[in-house]
Scaffold this active site. Structure first.
Site, PDB file in Angstrom:
ATOM      1  N   GLU A  83       0.810  -1.309  -0.021  1.00 43.17           N
ATOM      2  CA  GLU A  83       0.024  -0.048  -0.028  1.00 43.17           C
ATOM      3  C   GLU A  83       0.825   1.375  -0.008  1.00 43.17           C
ATOM      4  O   GLU A  83       0.685   2.121   0.660  1.00 43.17           O
ATOM      5  CB  GLU A  83      -1.174   0.004   0.999  1.00 43.17           C
ATOM      6  N   GLU A 137     -12.959  -2.861  11.803  1.00 42.57           N
ATOM      7  CA  GLU A 137     -13.037  -1.836  10.288  1.00 42.57           C
ATOM      8  C   GLU A 137     -14.039  -2.095   9.446  1.00 42.57           C
ATOM      9  O   GLU A 137     -14.827  -1.445   8.737  1.00 42.57           O
ATOM     10  CB  GLU A 137     -11.565  -2.096   9.789  1.00 42.57           C
ATOM     11  N   ASP A 173      -8.642  -8.905   3.536  1.00 41.82           N
ATOM     12  CA  ASP A 173      -8.519  -7.740   4.635  1.00 41.82           C
ATOM     13  C   ASP A 173      -9.649  -7.858   5.733  1.00 41.82           C
ATOM     14  O   ASP A 173     -10.323  -6.929   5.706  1.00 41.82           O
ATOM     15  CB  ASP A 173      -8.337  -6.463   3.786  1.00 41.82           C
TER      16      ASP A 173
END
Length: 693
Positions: free
Chosen positions: A299, A406, A378
């Site tokens: 990332e 998240e 993820d």
């Protein structure tokens, strides 16, 4: 009680427990504590303080401390070595004592002649601390009188949390306020709340913490410099008191970022020496420093790929710098192409970790541990277990969970994650035949890893209740308990936490437990169906956006069209991802007939009319589950309202407000998802409920 923050599961309410039938037979023991040894460390001192303070809060009377055992009931606390010669010869078999290990403990009652005592004996000072917390937990939950003959030791050697805190005071993916560690690009001067957090972590057996974000920004890069190391040492001292080792996330490009070098090439001798000097600086300041956590080539973070090197080159350079001091490198495997072209149907983000790291097995130094997310993507509400677990026989492995929610409601929704984590731990990889479960791999019991364990992204912030939602405390508590003993059930863990947090009222217990155990399936019901994942607002990751990542460079697609939905990851016609699994697992996921329904759309693209094992079509399953998820939250609200007179007003109102928000969000998810797929498929709901066209 400190009024600036909640005590979570560590609150001791003597008014409700002092006269409980389960406590009364033990009252005579609680008045006197015999320390079986001289103070050997601050951890030992902490253990005795926890025992003394906890009993005083529970009974309203300060126990008497003595160094000698006399007649009459008492508590005896010390390490196994100090107690054994004096008190245990006739009461404990040698082989039982051997099971304790360094971090384990024994709690046992001895009646011998005119002596009558309960001893708490740790394999070390840290083991004693864990034993004290266990004893207090038994007292709080009313089980102490019937559970005074036990030997406990942790399954995992490394039991960690990762803070994603930034030095500006924010927390990446933090849903409970700001950082308790940092403010205005400095480490806070008052570490009172950090100490309270250390206490919470130690109470559930956590023994390691990384205190800064894996995305290491400019100021955080300086944490390894003499400028900031003295403040880091202050934090390390707080955690040391509770037996917790401190780690730091480091910037792979730190030699450049700090202005000392023009390169960060891991094979450049000058770069290697730079890191060796930094390691020497750190260990002079923090002798028991744990090591480095590294996010590299991921990332847009810098890494060895910049120099044409592989991940073992990068990890080994840091490992060599830490090796003389016993330090570890925790190297994250979250590495993938975040600049994908959505038109490319063969590049598959799910494949990335295995493809990058499997060929490097055996090339990492012994003090490197690969930190592997529980799934290949993820932290979704549902995804398969990463095939990298067990795939590398000669490389240490650390399992990574995410406590912070998240993709599971961001601590505004109830979502008890222990059942999800239990499924991951129980998954049989078949890497060494049947019985090669993830829980045993990351304990170093399938392959003889020198270092292994579990870590997770923490969910705390500076909110009064720590986690932004009172019920989200259950995930932090449950995470620690699961790492100590993965054989505990989600129900057992949930009942412990509920009783310690809300007390013994049966109606409260029943309602909270039902909400916890129903919450993960409910959240899955009204969000992403059948393992397809994502469908969230990009970057924010809260709320529905079905096509939010569909044409994104981040590589997370569902491929819904007018005829069907799902990603073909088969070897026969798709990306070949199923081939990363072993034997029967690969075959199970490859074949449509055997693929579990809950992961169907992760592995296969199917028509909306495909019939699931439940007998429903895919499209009807989508409609039914999204309506059912909303109905579940409505039921929770009604049940919570019935508890108003049994709960303190603050907690009652807080949870009710969160449930109201969850209900509105669930309705939005239901209507957006159902409408989207009705418009795509043109197939109506069999039950003729309201779906917007």
């Amino acid at each position: 009680m400190n009024s600036s923050y909640d005590q979570a599961w560590l609150q001791v309410d003597g008014s409700s427990l002092k006269h409980a039938a389960a406590i009364k037979p033990l009252e005579s023991y609680l008045g006197k504590i015999v320390t079986a040894q001289a103070v050997s460390s601050q951890v030992f001192r902490t253990a005795i303080e926890e025992l003394t303070t906890g009993i005083a809060l529970l009974t309203g009377e300060q126990p008497f401390i003595s160094e000698e055992i006399e007649t009459g009931p008492c508590l005896v606390a010390g390490t196994l070595g100090s107690i054994k010669g004096k008190l245990l010869d006739a009461s404990l078999e040698a082989e039982e004592a051997g099971r304790v290990g360094d971090e384990g403990y024994i709690i046992h009652r001895v009646v011998r002649g005119d002596q009558d005592y309960i001893f708490i004996a740790g394999g070390s000072d840290r083991g004693l601390l864990y034993g004290v917390f266990h004893f207090m937990r038994l007292l709080q939950t009313g089980q102490a009188n019937e559970a005074l003959d036990l030997i406990e030791h942790p399954k995992y050697r490394l039991r960690m949390v990762n803070q994603w805190d930034n030095m500006d005071g924010t927390i990446e993916r933090g849903y409970a306020g700001g950082s308790i560690f940092y403010k205005d690009h400095t480490i806070v001067s008052d570490l009172t709340r950090v100490r309270a957090y250390a206490r919470m972590l130690a109470s559930v057996g956590i023994n390691g913490i990384t205190i800064n974000n894996v995305n290491v920004h400019q100021t955080e890069t300086k944490l390894i410099t003499p400028q900031l190391l003295p403040d880091v040492a202050r934090v390390a001292e707080v955690f040391r008191d509770y037996g917790i080792v401190l780690y730091l996330s480091v910037n792979f490009a730190a030699p450049i970022e700090l202005g000392d070098m023009s390169t960060a090439d891991p094979l450049e001798p000058a770069v290697q020496n730079w890191w060796k000097q930094k390691a020497a600086d750190i260990y002079r300041t923090i002798p028991d420093f744990g090591g480095f956590l590294v996010k590299a080539d991921s990332e847009n973070r810098p890494g060895p790929f910049t120099y044409g090197r592989h991940h073992a080159d990068g990890a080994n350079m840091l490992a060599e710098a830490l090796e003389p001091y016993g330090g570890l490198v925790l190297w994250r495997c979250f590495v993938y192409d975040c600049h994908q072209d959505w038109r490319d149907r063969q590049t598959d983000r799910a494949r990335a970790a295995y493809d990058h790291f499997k060929p490097l097995d055996g090339k990492f130094k012994d003090n490197v541990i690969l930190q592997i997310k529980n799934g290949p993507m993820d932290f979704q509400v549902r995804e398969p277990v990463s095939p990298l677990f067990g795939a590398m026989e000669r490389t240490n492995q650390l399992l990574e969970f995410q406590i912070t929610q998240e993709y599971t409601g961001q601590q505004r929704h109830v979502c008890y994650l222990i059942p999800q984590w239990k499924e991951v731990l129980e998954f049989d990889t078949l890497c060494q035949g049947e019985g090669s479960k993830v829980k045993d791999i990351v304990a170093g019991q399938v392959y003889p890893y020198q270092h292994s364990g579990i870590t997770a992204v923490s969910n705390i912030g500076d909110d009064f209740n720590w986690t932004g939602h009172y019920l989200a405390q259950s995930n932090l508590y449950g995470y620690g308990r699961l790492l100590w003993n993965p054989e505990l059930t989600a129900e057992e863990i949930g009942e412990e936490w509920t009783r310690m947090t809300f007390g013994p009222d049966p109606d409260v217990m029943r309602t909270v437990m039902d909400m916890l155990m129903e919450s993960w399936p409910a959240y899955e019901n009204y969000t992403s169906p059948l393992g397809v994942g994502w469908m969230v607002v990009p970057h924010v990751h809260y709320g529905p956006d079905v096509d939010g990542y569909e044409y994104s460079t981040w590589g997370t697609y569902h491929f819904a069209d007018r005829d069907g939905i799902g990603v073909d990851r088969t070897q026969a016609t798709g990306t070949g991802y199923t081939g990363q699994y072993v034997g029967a697992n690969a075959s199970m996921y490859e074949r449509l007939e055997t693929c579990p329904d809950e992961l169907l759309l992760f592995f296969h693209h199917v028509p909306y009319t495909h019939v699931l094992k439940s007998g429903k079509t895919v499209i009807q399953h989508i409609y039914d589950t999204h309506f059912a998820g909303v109905e579940q939250v409505e039921q929770w609200l009604a049940r919570w309202d019935a508890l108003e007179h049994k709960l303190d007003p603050q907690r009652f109102l807080h949870v009710k407000q969160r449930l109201l928000e969850q209900l509105e969000s669930a309705k939005e998810w239901r209507d957006v998802i159902n409408t989207y797929f009705y418009r795509k498929s043109g197939i109506g709901d069999e039950h003729h409920r309201v779906i917007y066209s």
